[in-house]
Design a protein around this motif. Structure first.
Motif, PDB file in Angstrom:
ATOM      1  N   PHE A   1      -0.094   9.802   5.448  1.00 34.57           N
ATOM      2  CA  PHE A   1      -1.116   8.939   4.853  1.00 34.57           C
ATOM      3  C   PHE A   1      -0.921   7.539   5.425  1.00 34.57           C
ATOM      4  O   PHE A   1       0.158   6.967   5.310  1.00 34.57           O
ATOM      5  CB  PHE A   1      -0.979   8.901   3.328  1.00 34.57           C
ATOM      6  CG  PHE A   1      -1.236  10.230   2.675  1.00 34.57           C
ATOM      7  CD1 PHE A   1      -2.529  10.623   2.353  1.00 34.57           C
ATOM      8  CD2 PHE A   1      -0.186  11.089   2.386  1.00 34.57           C
ATOM      9  CE1 PHE A   1      -2.776  11.849   1.752  1.00 34.57           C
ATOM     10  CE2 PHE A   1      -0.418  12.314   1.786  1.00 34.57           C
ATOM     11  CZ  PHE A   1      -1.709  12.703   1.468  1.00 34.57           C
ATOM     12  N   LYS A   2      -1.978   7.012   6.026  1.00 32.00           N
ATOM     13  CA  LYS A   2      -1.949   5.655   6.564  1.00 32.00           C
ATOM     14  C   LYS A   2      -2.661   4.717   5.605  1.00 32.00           C
ATOM     15  O   LYS A   2      -3.431   5.156   4.750  1.00 32.00           O
ATOM     16  CB  LYS A   2      -2.628   5.625   7.935  1.00 32.00           C
ATOM     17  CG  LYS A   2      -1.918   6.484   8.954  1.00 32.00           C
ATOM     18  CD  LYS A   2      -2.631   6.452  10.287  1.00 32.00           C
ATOM     19  CE  LYS A   2      -1.888   7.312  11.272  1.00 32.00           C
ATOM     20  NZ  LYS A   2      -2.639   8.444  11.745  1.00 32.00           N
ATOM     21  N   GLU A   3      -2.431   3.445   5.785  1.00 35.91           N
ATOM     22  CA  GLU A   3      -3.083   2.450   4.932  1.00 35.91           C
ATOM     23  C   GLU A   3      -4.595   2.650   4.967  1.00 35.91           C
ATOM     24  O   GLU A   3      -5.193   2.779   6.039  1.00 35.91           O
ATOM     25  CB  GLU A   3      -2.729   1.042   5.396  1.00 35.91           C
ATOM     26  CG  GLU A   3      -3.240  -0.037   4.475  1.00 35.91           C
ATOM     27  CD  GLU A   3      -2.722  -1.424   4.829  1.00 35.91           C
ATOM     28  OE1 GLU A   3      -2.936  -2.332   4.029  1.00 35.91           O
ATOM     29  OE2 GLU A   3      -2.097  -1.588   5.906  1.00 35.91           O
TER      30      GLU A   3
ATOM     31  N   TYR B   1       7.523   5.132   5.575  1.00 33.78           N
ATOM     32  CA  TYR B   1       7.811   4.486   6.846  1.00 33.78           C
ATOM     33  C   TYR B   1       6.930   3.247   6.960  1.00 33.78           C
ATOM     34  O   TYR B   1       6.088   2.997   6.107  1.00 33.78           O
ATOM     35  CB  TYR B   1       7.546   5.456   8.009  1.00 33.78           C
ATOM     36  CG  TYR B   1       8.405   6.692   7.945  1.00 33.78           C
ATOM     37  CD1 TYR B   1       9.710   6.682   8.418  1.00 33.78           C
ATOM     38  CD2 TYR B   1       7.920   7.871   7.384  1.00 33.78           C
ATOM     39  CE1 TYR B   1      10.515   7.807   8.345  1.00 33.78           C
ATOM     40  CE2 TYR B   1       8.714   9.007   7.303  1.00 33.78           C
ATOM     41  CZ  TYR B   1      10.013   8.972   7.786  1.00 33.78           C
ATOM     42  OH  TYR B   1      10.798  10.089   7.710  1.00 33.78           O
ATOM     43  N   LYS B   2       7.084   2.507   8.011  1.00 38.01           N
ATOM     44  CA  LYS B   2       6.318   1.275   8.176  1.00 38.01           C
ATOM     45  C   LYS B   2       4.812   1.538   8.196  1.00 38.01           C
ATOM     46  O   LYS B   2       4.037   0.813   7.578  1.00 38.01           O
ATOM     47  CB  LYS B   2       6.755   0.563   9.462  1.00 38.01           C
ATOM     48  CG  LYS B   2       6.149  -0.794   9.635  1.00 38.01           C
ATOM     49  CD  LYS B   2       6.747  -1.512  10.835  1.00 38.01           C
ATOM     50  CE  LYS B   2       6.227  -2.930  10.914  1.00 38.01           C
ATOM     51  NZ  LYS B   2       6.870  -3.686  11.970  1.00 38.01           N
TER      52      LYS B   2
ATOM     53  N   TRP C   1       0.818  -1.213   0.000  1.00 35.33           N
ATOM     54  CA  TRP C   1       0.000   0.000   0.000  1.00 35.33           C
ATOM     55  C   TRP C   1       0.850   1.261   0.000  1.00 35.33           C
ATOM     56  O   TRP C   1       0.454   2.280  -0.549  1.00 35.33           O
ATOM     57  CB  TRP C   1      -0.970  -0.001   1.191  1.00 35.33           C
ATOM     58  CG  TRP C   1      -0.292   0.169   2.522  1.00 35.33           C
ATOM     59  CD1 TRP C   1       0.191  -0.819   3.338  1.00 35.33           C
ATOM     60  CD2 TRP C   1       0.014   1.397   3.166  1.00 35.33           C
ATOM     61  NE1 TRP C   1       0.778  -0.275   4.454  1.00 35.33           N
ATOM     62  CE2 TRP C   1       0.678   1.099   4.372  1.00 35.33           C
ATOM     63  CE3 TRP C   1      -0.200   2.733   2.842  1.00 35.33           C
ATOM     64  CZ2 TRP C   1       1.125   2.078   5.251  1.00 35.33           C
ATOM     65  CZ3 TRP C   1       0.241   3.719   3.722  1.00 35.33           C
ATOM     66  CH2 TRP C   1       0.895   3.380   4.912  1.00 35.33           C
ATOM     67  N   ARG C   2       2.050   1.189   0.601  1.00 26.97           N
ATOM     68  CA  ARG C   2       2.919   2.371   0.634  1.00 26.97           C
ATOM     69  C   ARG C   2       3.398   2.731  -0.765  1.00 26.97           C
ATOM     70  O   ARG C   2       3.445   3.901  -1.131  1.00 26.97           O
ATOM     71  CB  ARG C   2       4.110   2.141   1.563  1.00 26.97           C
ATOM     72  CG  ARG C   2       3.686   1.965   3.009  1.00 26.97           C
ATOM     73  CD  ARG C   2       4.827   1.520   3.896  1.00 26.97           C
ATOM     74  NE  ARG C   2       5.379   0.278   3.381  1.00 26.97           N
ATOM     75  CZ  ARG C   2       6.590  -0.174   3.656  1.00 26.97           C
ATOM     76  NH1 ARG C   2       7.394   0.500   4.452  1.00 26.97           N
ATOM     77  NH2 ARG C   2       7.014  -1.321   3.145  1.00 26.97           N
ATOM     78  N   GLY C   3       3.743   1.716  -1.554  1.00 28.20           N
ATOM     79  CA  GLY C   3       4.141   1.963  -2.933  1.00 28.20           C
ATOM     80  C   GLY C   3       2.996   2.522  -3.754  1.00 28.20           C
ATOM     81  O   GLY C   3       3.172   3.462  -4.544  1.00 28.20           O
ATOM     82  N   GLU C   4       1.813   1.958  -3.565  1.00 28.14           N
ATOM     83  CA  GLU C   4       0.625   2.457  -4.275  1.00 28.14           C
ATOM     84  C   GLU C   4       0.322   3.900  -3.885  1.00 28.14           C
ATOM     85  O   GLU C   4       0.001   4.728  -4.742  1.00 28.14           O
ATOM     86  CB  GLU C   4      -0.583   1.571  -3.957  1.00 28.14           C
ATOM     87  CG  GLU C   4      -0.485   0.168  -4.521  1.00 28.14           C
ATOM     88  CD  GLU C   4      -1.571  -0.761  -3.991  1.00 28.14           C
ATOM     89  OE1 GLU C   4      -2.550  -0.257  -3.393  1.00 28.14           O
ATOM     90  OE2 GLU C   4      -1.430  -1.978  -4.170  1.00 28.14           O
ATOM     91  N   THR C   5       0.443   4.204  -2.606  1.00 23.75           N
ATOM     92  CA  THR C   5       0.169   5.566  -2.125  1.00 23.75           C
ATOM     93  C   THR C   5       1.206   6.538  -2.672  1.00 23.75           C
ATOM     94  O   THR C   5       0.856   7.623  -3.159  1.00 23.75           O
ATOM     95  CB  THR C   5       0.145   5.602  -0.584  1.00 23.75           C
ATOM     96  OG1 THR C   5      -0.881   4.713  -0.128  1.00 23.75           O
ATOM     97  CG2 THR C   5      -0.124   7.008  -0.067  1.00 23.75           C
ATOM     98  N   LEU C   6       2.478   6.172  -2.608  1.00 27.19           N
ATOM     99  CA  LEU C   6       3.527   7.042  -3.130  1.00 27.19           C
ATOM    100  C   LEU C   6       3.341   7.265  -4.634  1.00 27.19           C
ATOM    101  O   LEU C   6       3.511   8.389  -5.117  1.00 27.19           O
ATOM    102  CB  LEU C   6       4.914   6.459  -2.832  1.00 27.19           C
ATOM    103  CG  LEU C   6       6.111   7.333  -3.213  1.00 27.19           C
ATOM    104  CD1 LEU C   6       6.051   8.700  -2.524  1.00 27.19           C
ATOM    105  CD2 LEU C   6       7.416   6.615  -2.871  1.00 27.19           C
TER     106      LEU C   6
END
Length: 132
Positions: free
Chosen positions: A104-106, A69-70, A26-31
């Motif tokens: 931004f959180k998951e 970040y995590k 999700w972090r990659g998708e958000t970025l």
């Protein structure tokens, strides 16, 4: 990927793309989504890669950084304290006199129109300071 401070032959844009792929969640998708919105709002912005792995967008100065970040993807606006934020996007780094950030959180929804307006305001502020 950057090793020991050496980027090799990859451009900053390629390094950012590689980071998005490397995250694979999700972090990659958000970025990737944030990157697309920044590019829409500031098509003349230049992507850079600083501090051994932080994507940075610049136009007449730094607009923002995209750190992962995590538990969050953090979009930090270099001069965020000077920007209007009518939609109350800033939710992190609120105590300083210069920077402001959005964590931004998951599962968070990105207010695309408000974010693009904020990016455009940051570019306008940067450009106004370079004309002096």
């Amino acid at each position: 990927m950057q090793k020991d401070g050496v980027q090799g032959e990859k451009s900053p844009s390629e390094l950012i793309g590689a980071r998005i792929e490397e995250l694979g969640d999700w972090r990659g998708e958000t970025l990737a989504r944030l990157r697309a919105l920044i590019r829409q709002a500031a098509p003349e912005a230049v992507e850079t890669w600083k501090w051994r792995g932080v994507p940075v967008w610049e136009d007449a100065g730094m607009i923002c950084t995209g750190e992962t970040y995590k538990a969050v993807v953090k979009l930090t606006f270099a001069r965020g304290a000077a920007l209007p934020d009518p939609n109350k996007l800033f939710n992190s780094s609120l105590e300083g006199n210069t920077r402001r950030a959005i964590d931004f959180k998951e599962g968070d929804t990105i207010n695309a129109d408000a974010l693009k307006a904020l990016v455009r305001e940051a570019v306008t502020l940067n450009r106004s300071k370079t004309k002096r």
